[in-house]
Write a protein that holds these residues in place. Structure first.
Motif, mmCIF file in Angstrom:
data_model
loop_
_atom_site.group_PDB
_atom_site.id
_atom_site.type_symbol
_atom_site.label_atom_id
_atom_site.label_comp_id
_atom_site.label_asym_id
_atom_site.label_seq_id
_atom_site.Cartn_x
_atom_site.Cartn_y
_atom_site.Cartn_z
ATOM 1 N N THR A 31 -0.520 -3.186 -38.165
ATOM 2 C CA THR A 31 0.032 -1.824 -38.065
ATOM 3 C C THR A 31 -0.928 -0.932 -37.285
ATOM 4 O O THR A 31 -0.507 -0.144 -36.429
ATOM 5 C CB THR A 31 0.277 -1.252 -39.481
ATOM 6 O OG1 THR A 31 1.145 -2.132 -40.174
ATOM 7 C CG2 THR A 31 0.887 0.126 -39.430
ATOM 8 N N THR A 32 -2.221 -1.065 -37.561
ATOM 9 C CA THR A 32 -3.213 -0.262 -36.839
ATOM 10 C C THR A 32 -3.183 -0.602 -35.347
ATOM 11 O O THR A 32 -3.168 0.295 -34.489
ATOM 12 C CB THR A 32 -4.627 -0.515 -37.415
ATOM 13 O OG1 THR A 32 -4.603 -0.228 -38.799
ATOM 14 C CG2 THR A 32 -5.661 0.352 -36.738
ATOM 15 N N LEU A 33 -3.153 -1.899 -35.042
ATOM 16 C CA LEU A 33 -3.123 -2.298 -33.623
ATOM 17 C C LEU A 33 -1.865 -1.770 -32.933
ATOM 18 O O LEU A 33 -1.903 -1.356 -31.772
ATOM 19 C CB LEU A 33 -3.181 -3.828 -33.483
ATOM 20 C CG LEU A 33 -4.479 -4.519 -33.898
ATOM 21 C CD1 LEU A 33 -4.486 -5.959 -33.416
ATOM 22 C CD2 LEU A 33 -5.698 -3.797 -33.347
ATOM 23 N N LYS A 34 -0.747 -1.805 -33.647
ATOM 24 C CA LYS A 34 0.500 -1.320 -33.049
ATOM 25 C C LYS A 34 0.436 0.193 -32.801
ATOM 26 O O LYS A 34 1.000 0.679 -31.812
ATOM 27 C CB LYS A 34 1.688 -1.653 -33.953
ATOM 28 C CG LYS A 34 2.097 -3.120 -33.868
ATOM 29 C CD LYS A 34 3.175 -3.453 -34.861
ATOM 30 C CE LYS A 34 3.606 -4.910 -34.740
ATOM 31 N NZ LYS A 34 4.498 -5.300 -35.848
ATOM 32 N N MET A 35 -0.242 0.920 -33.678
ATOM 33 C CA MET A 35 -0.388 2.360 -33.429
ATOM 34 C C MET A 35 -1.312 2.599 -32.236
ATOM 35 O O MET A 35 -1.055 3.476 -31.411
ATOM 36 C CB MET A 35 -0.938 3.052 -34.680
ATOM 37 C CG MET A 35 0.100 3.218 -35.775
ATOM 38 S SD MET A 35 -0.432 4.348 -37.057
ATOM 39 C CE MET A 35 -1.504 3.300 -38.037
ATOM 40 N N LEU A 36 -2.374 1.792 -32.138
ATOM 41 C CA LEU A 36 -3.322 1.989 -31.035
ATOM 42 C C LEU A 36 -2.733 1.584 -29.689
ATOM 43 O O LEU A 36 -3.191 2.031 -28.649
ATOM 44 C CB LEU A 36 -4.613 1.190 -31.300
ATOM 45 C CG LEU A 36 -5.417 1.640 -32.515
ATOM 46 C CD1 LEU A 36 -6.691 0.829 -32.650
ATOM 47 C CD2 LEU A 36 -5.752 3.125 -32.417
ATOM 48 N N SER A 37 -1.724 0.728 -29.716
ATOM 49 C CA SER A 37 -1.117 0.317 -28.446
ATOM 50 C C SER A 37 0.143 1.134 -28.141
ATOM 51 O O SER A 37 0.809 0.890 -27.140
ATOM 52 C CB SER A 37 -0.796 -1.177 -28.470
ATOM 53 O OG SER A 37 0.028 -1.477 -29.561
ATOM 54 N N GLY A 38 0.473 2.089 -29.011
ATOM 55 C CA GLY A 38 1.588 2.989 -28.730
ATOM 56 C C GLY A 38 2.937 2.501 -29.209
ATOM 57 O O GLY A 38 3.951 3.149 -28.965
ATOM 58 N N LEU A 39 2.974 1.366 -29.898
ATOM 59 C CA LEU A 39 4.264 0.856 -30.381
ATOM 60 C C LEU A 39 4.763 1.645 -31.583
ATOM 61 O O LEU A 39 5.957 1.836 -31.749
ATOM 62 C CB LEU A 39 4.137 -0.615 -30.785
ATOM 63 C CG LEU A 39 3.961 -1.638 -29.664
ATOM 64 C CD1 LEU A 39 3.871 -3.035 -30.239
ATOM 65 C CD2 LEU A 39 5.108 -1.541 -28.675
#
Lengths: 347, 267
Positions: A71-79
Motif C-alpha cells: 500500500t505504501t509503495l502504491k501511494m509513493l508511485s501515485g496509484l
C-alpha cells in the motif's frame, strides 16, 4: 526531459491510507442479509509512516503480509491517493501523476504487468519507447545493455505467454527500466524465481543502482534479496514503521544473541557444549550454539581455550529469525525464506 | 510527426498485431452479432405477407438493404471497452497502465480501431454474400459512403466514450457492465436495430432525435440503403459532434474522480 536529482529522493511524512472493507457472511442467508444491509468497516492499512530516502539509496522495506508495504509503495508511485499525510518522490507529489514524475519512477509488482501477453516482449518495449519518448539512440543503447546483463538474447522475439517465469520476469524488469527511472519501487521482484534467476535479478538491480544512482525501495520475502542489495532497512508492521536502520542494527533487535559456529578437531558431547551457551547442536565435528550478545568475546575465548577448535565464526542471527521475532512467530513467514545472514568471522 | 501521433501510431501497430492474433475469434464474434440479420428476416417475411408487398413504403428488398446496412454499421460501432475496464479496475491490472505517462484510454482506443481494420475485409465479404442472398440494394454514390464514414467515426468515438465512462463506474460498483447492458438496449432500440426509427410511435421519435443513437446507426444505414439524404447526414454529424463534446467531458470527469477511489487491488 529528466530534471536534476533533488537532495531527497523520497520524502514521506505521516502517510496514511484507510480502506472501506465490505463484509458478508457465507451462504445464501448471508447473501440475502448483505443485499438489504451491507456491512462495512474502515481498515487503516498505513498509519502515519514517515521517512526520507537519499538519491541512490537502496532500502529494504520489510514486514509481514498485510503490514502495509505494498500500500505504501502504491501511494509513493501515485496509484493510490493517501488518506492523510504527504509524500514527495523525485520532487513531485505522486498522487498528481504528472508526466515528468511518471518518467522518473517505476513500480515492479510480480511477473505479469507491462508486457503484452500474446505478442513478443520486443513489441512492449517499442510501446514503452514511444510512450516514454525515449530517443532511438538511448533506446538502442539501453536495449544492448539490458540484453547483455539480463541475458535477453533469444527471448525477445518469443510470445510473452510462451516464456518461462524467469524469462518473463527479466523482460518485465527490462520494460520497467527502459526509460531509466531514478526511483525504483520493487515489490517482490524475485517471487517464484529459482535461485539462479533470483541472483541474476539481484545483480541486475545492483548494477542498475550503481550505474544510474537510482533510489531503490525493495520489498521481498527472500531475505537474500534484502541482504544482497540493501544497507538500510525499514520495517513496517500493522501499518506503522517499527524499525529504521542498518542490517546490523536490525540483527541487534534479536534477544537471541549471536550464533557461534565451531569446527572441532576432537569430538565433544552435547552436554559439554551446552555449558558454553544455549541451543547447542552437534553434527560430527561441526557444532553451533547461541551466546548472549554482551558475552560473545568472553565465551569465544573460553571455547578456544577449552576445546580443540580448528575454526570459530560468530554470526548475527539470520535476518528471517529476527523478523520472526519482531512480528511474532505466528504472523511471520520470513522464516520460510532461504538464505541470508550477516556474518562476521572472528577466527 | 508530433509525439502524440508517434505514440498513437506505435500503439495502433501493436494493437493491430495483437488483433491479427485474434482474427479467428473476431470472425466468431462477428457471426454472433446477428440480431440485425434476424430482424431482417422477420421484417422481410412481414413485408412479403403485407398487402402490396410493402410496410410503410418498405418492400422486402428495402428491409434487406436497411438491416444489412445496420449490421454493417453496427459492426463498425462495436465497443467492448466497458468490459475491459471493469476487469482492469476490479483485478488491479489497471495499475501498470497508470504508471505510464499516457492516458490508458489511448491504448483501448487504438485497440478498437485496429480491430475494426482487421474486421473490415471479412465484413465486406459477408455483407456481399448476404446482400446477394437477400436481394438487398445499396447506394452507388461515393459521397454517401464518405458521409457514412464520417458518421461512423463520430458515432464510434461517441459510443467509445460513453462506454468508457460506464466502464469507469467499476471504481464505485462491483460490476459496471450491468449499466452497459441497459444502455445497449436503448442504443439498439433508438438506433434502429430492431426496426427503422420511422416505425416507432411519434413520441419515441421525438425523444430519439435528442439522443446520439439514430445518427450513429440508423442514419448511416438509411444512407447506404438510399433512404436518407446527404443533408440529413450533415445535420446528424452536427448532433454527434455535440454529443462528442459532452462525452469527452463526462469521461474526463469520471476518470479524475474515479481515480481517487481506485484501490489498486491485486496487481
Amino acid at each position: 526531459m529528466i530534471s536534476p536529482p533533488p537532495d531527497v529522493a523520497v520524502q514521506v511524512r505521516d502517510l496514511r491510507k484507510s480502506y472501506t472493507v465490505h463484509e458478508k457472511d457465507p451462504g445464501l442467508m448471508g447473501s440475502v442479509r448483505s443485499f438489504f444491509n451491507r456491512r462495512s468497516h474502515e481498515v487503516e492499512a498505513v498509519k502515519g509512516v514517515s521517512f526520507d530516502l537519499a538519491p541512490g539509496e537502496v532500502v529494504g522495506f520489510l514486514g509481514p503480509n498485510g503490514a502495509g508495504k505494498t500500500t505504501t509503495l502504491k501511494m509513493l508511485s501515485g496509484l493510490l491517493h493517501p488518506t492523510g499525510g504527504t509524500a514527495r518522490v523525485a520532487g513531485f507529489e505522486p498522487r498528481k501523476r504528472e508526466t515528468p514524475f511518471l518518467k522518473q519512477i517505476t513500480l515492479v509488482m510480480g511477473q505479469k504487468q507491462q508486457l503484452i501477453w500474446d505478442l513478443p516482449a520486443l513489441d512492449s518495449f517499442l510501446v514503452n519507447q514511444a510512450i516514454y519518448e525515449i530517443p532511438e539512440a538511448q533506446y538502442q543503447a539501453t536495449m544492448r545493455e539490458f540484453t547483455e546483463v539480463l541475458g535477453l538474447e533469444g527471448i525477445l522475439k518469443k510470445q510473452v505467454r510462451k516464456l518461462s517465469l524467469g524469462e518473463r520476469m527479466k523482460c518485465e524488469l527490462a520494460a520497467a527500466l527502459l526509460h531509466r527511472p531514478r526511483v525504483l519501487f520493487l515489490d517482490e521482484p524475485t517471487i517464484g524465481l529459482d535461485v539462479n534467476m533470483q541472483e541474476s535479478v539481484r545483480a541486475f538491480v545492483r548494477d542498475y543502482n550503481q550505474r544510474f544512482e537510482a533510489t531503490v525501495i525493495l520489498t521481498s520475502h527472500y531475505m537474500a534479496d534484502v541482504t544482497a542489495l540493501a544497507r538500510r532497512i525499514l520495517v513496517i508492521d500493522a501499518g506503522q514503521l517499527v524499525f529504521d536502520g542498518d542490517l546490523a542494527s536490525l540483527a541487534e533487535q534479536s534477544s537471541g544473541g549471536k550464533r557461534v559456529r565451531l569446527q572441532l578437531r576432537q569430538p565433544i558431547s552435547l552436554a559439554d557444549l551446552s555449558r558454553y551457551g544455549n541451543d547447542a547442536r552437534i553434527d560430527g565435528l561441526s557444532a553451533e550454539l547461541s551466546v548472549p550478545r554482551s558475552e560473545v568475546s568472553a565465551r569465544a575465548a573460553r571455547l578456544l581455550a577449552d576445546l580443540d577448535v580448528a575454526d570459530l565464526t560468530v554470526e548475527d542471527p539470520p535476518i528471517e529469525a529476527v523478523m520472526a521475532e519482531l512480528f511474532g512467530a505466528g504472523r511471520e513467514k520470513a522464516a520460510e525464506s532461504v538464505t541470508g545472514s550477516v556474518a562476521a568471522s572472528v577466527a | 510527426m508530433t509525439p502524440f501521433l508517434r505514440k498513437f501510431r506505435i500503439l495502433f501497430s501493436t494493437q493491430f498485431a495483437l488483433m491479427t492474433e485474434y482474427r479467428a475469434e473476431i470472425v466468431i464474434w462477428m457471426l454472433s452479432g446477428t440480431l440485425s440479420l434476424i430482424m431482417m428476416l422477420v421484417w422481410m417475411g412481414q413485408a412479403a405477407a403485407a398487402p402490396g408487398g410493402q410496410i410503410r413504403g418498405f418492400s422486402a428488398s428495402d428491409f434487406a438493404s436497411y438491416f444489412l446496412a445496420t449490421w454493417f454499421v453496427g459492426q463498425l460501432l462495436v465497443v467492448w471497452v466497458a468490459w475491459e475496464l471493469d476487469f482492469e479496475v476490479r483485478q488491479g491490472t489497471l495499475s501498470p497502465k497508470l504508471l505510464r505517462p499516457l492516458d490508458p484510454m489511448w491504448g483501448h482506443y487504438s485497440g478498437h480501431v485496429a480491430e475494426k481494420i482487421v474486421r473490415f475485409p471479412i465484413m465486406l465479404v459477408l455483407v456481399s454474400l448476404f446482400a446477394w442472398l437477400a436481394g438487398a440494394r445499396f447506394s452507388l454514390d461515393w459521397r454517401v459512403y464518405a458521409a457514412v464514414l464520417g458518421l461512423v467515426v463520430l458515432g464510434f468515438t461517441v459510443r467509445f466514450l460513453w462506454e468508457y465512462s460506464l466502464g469507469l463506474l467499476a471504481f464505485w460498483t462491483e460490476s459496471s457492465t450491468s449499466f452497459q447492458e441497459v444502455v445497449w438496449l436503448v442504443y439498439a432500440a433508438l438506433g434502429g436495430l430492431f426496426a427503422p426509427l420511422a416505425f416507432y410511435p411519434q413520441w419515441v421519435q421525438n425523444i430519439a432525435v435528442w439522443t446520439p443513437f439514430p445518427y450513429m446507426l440508423g442514419l448511416p444505414a438509411n444512407l447506404i440503403a438510399g433512404k436518407a439524404t446527404l443533408e440529413q447526414a450533415g445535420q446528424g454529424a452536427l448532433v454527434l459532434v455535440g454529443w462528442l463534446a459532452v462525452f469527452i467531458l463526462v469521461r474526463l470527469m469520471v476518470w479524475r474522480v474515479g481515480l481517487k477511489k481506485y484501490g489498486a487491488v491485486g496487481a
